[in-house]
Design an enzyme around this catalytic site. Structure first.
Site, PDB file in Angstrom:
ATOM      1  N   GLY A  45     -12.340 -30.579   8.583  1.00 19.37           N
ATOM      2  CA  GLY A  45     -13.361 -30.638   9.622  1.00 19.37           C
ATOM      3  C   GLY A  45     -13.183 -29.466  10.569  1.00 19.37           C
ATOM      4  O   GLY A  45     -12.076 -28.925  10.700  1.00 19.37           O
ATOM      5  N   GLN A  50     -14.109 -25.256  18.433  1.00 19.39           N
ATOM      6  CA  GLN A  50     -13.010 -24.531  17.799  1.00 19.39           C
ATOM      7  C   GLN A  50     -13.395 -23.121  17.361  1.00 19.39           C
ATOM      8  O   GLN A  50     -12.524 -22.344  16.966  1.00 19.39           O
ATOM      9  CB  GLN A  50     -12.501 -25.307  16.578  1.00 19.39           C
ATOM     10  N   CYS A  92      -4.634 -30.154  13.113  1.00 22.13           N
ATOM     11  CA  CYS A  92      -5.838 -29.521  13.654  1.00 22.13           C
ATOM     12  C   CYS A  92      -5.763 -28.021  13.410  1.00 22.13           C
ATOM     13  O   CYS A  92      -4.705 -27.424  13.606  1.00 22.13           O
ATOM     14  CB  CYS A  92      -5.908 -29.806  15.155  1.00 22.13           C
ATOM     15  N   LEU A  93      -6.881 -27.415  12.990  1.00 18.35           N
ATOM     16  CA  LEU A  93      -6.889 -25.981  12.692  1.00 18.35           C
ATOM     17  C   LEU A  93      -6.645 -25.139  13.937  1.00 18.35           C
ATOM     18  O   LEU A  93      -6.274 -23.974  13.833  1.00 18.35           O
ATOM     19  CB  LEU A  93      -8.202 -25.577  12.009  1.00 18.35           C
ATOM     20  N   HIS A 134     -12.032 -37.397  15.051  1.00 21.80           N
ATOM     21  CA  HIS A 134     -11.252 -36.229  15.486  1.00 21.80           C
ATOM     22  C   HIS A 134     -12.202 -35.096  15.890  1.00 21.80           C
ATOM     23  O   HIS A 134     -12.029 -34.474  16.944  1.00 21.80           O
ATOM     24  CB  HIS A 134     -10.328 -35.797  14.336  1.00 21.80           C
ATOM     25  N   GLU A 135     -13.220 -34.835  15.046  1.00 21.56           N
ATOM     26  CA  GLU A 135     -14.146 -33.726  15.337  1.00 21.56           C
ATOM     27  C   GLU A 135     -15.026 -34.045  16.546  1.00 21.56           C
ATOM     28  O   GLU A 135     -15.289 -33.177  17.379  1.00 21.56           O
ATOM     29  CB  GLU A 135     -15.013 -33.399  14.114  1.00 21.56           C
ATOM     30  N   HIS A 138     -13.352 -33.261  19.714  1.00 17.71           N
ATOM     31  CA  HIS A 138     -13.360 -31.838  20.079  1.00 17.71           C
ATOM     32  C   HIS A 138     -14.579 -31.510  20.948  1.00 17.71           C
ATOM     33  O   HIS A 138     -14.486 -30.703  21.867  1.00 17.71           O
ATOM     34  CB  HIS A 138     -13.414 -30.958  18.828  1.00 17.71           C
TER      35      HIS A 138
HETATM   36 NI    NI Z   1      -9.061 -30.436  15.265  1.00 17.39          NI
END
Ligand code: NI
Length: 194
Positions: A45, A50, A92-93, A134-135, A138
């Site tokens: 995701g 991000q 997380c990226l 999670h997304e 963000h």
């Molecule tokens: Ni993340």
């Protein structure tokens, strides 16, 4: 506009993104780029925050593989009717190498729009429900470790501090703008899309 993934503690990760009022070719191109970046980074995701975009959009594919699983591009998502509770590992990226256990509702109802303006309304559970939560977090400026127990957060302290030190030293050397300038630059996106 070439997008790239920003890392903690970039201030855009803490911005509450605004609803999208307009879809155009640039926005569709940015959604496609977000999918490319997500697959490249082997993620499941990626939220607009991000990639330094303060508008409510995220992409996801729980399989993490292009052409496999279910690929989603969601605009103005809303999650409702949380049910149950389940703990699972998350990363997380924007936080490379950082992982922890996060407790979240097991199922949620997703309402959103796709890029063509079609409404989406469905109940989701399992791993996809975790990814969506999670997304969606963000987009509200919430990071997964905010939802961890204090005890579990303490275990990540050193890693987070290290990322903070790296980011701040890049700001001092001029490689990254100051937090004030980074936040001021977001206005262009509100004017275009919010
Ligand atoms: Ni993340």
């Amino acid at each position: 506009m070439e997008l790239s993934i920003i890392q903690y503690p970039h201030p855009t990760l803490r911005v509450r993104s605004k609803p999208i009022r307009r879809v155009n070719k640039e926005l569709r191109d940015m959604a496609a780029q977000m999918l490319d970046l997500m697959y490249e980074a082997e993620g499941v995701g990626l939220a607009s925050n991000q990639v330094n975009l303060p508008i409510r959009m995220f992409v996801a594919n729980p399989s993490g593989e292009r052409g496999d699983g279910e690929e989603l591009v969601l605009l103005n998502p809303e999650l409702q009717m949380p049910k149950g509770n389940v703990s699972g590992q998350e990363g997380c990226l924007s936080l490379p190498g950082v992982f922890g256990q996060v407790k979240r509702p097991k199922s949620i109802r997703l309402s959103a729009y796709d890029l063509k303006g079609n409404p989406i309304d469905r109940v989701v559970d399992g791993f996809l429900a975790r990814v969506l939560q999670h997304e969606n977090d963000h987009l509200d400026g919430v990071m997964f470790f905010d939802r961890m127990t204090e005890e579990a957060q303490r275990e990540l302290e050193d890693q987070l501090h290290e990322l903070e030190t790296v980011f701040e030293s890049k700001q001092k050397s001029g490689g990254i703008s100051s937090n004030g300038d980074l936040i001021a630059e977001l206005d262009q996106w509100y004017e275009k899309y919010a």
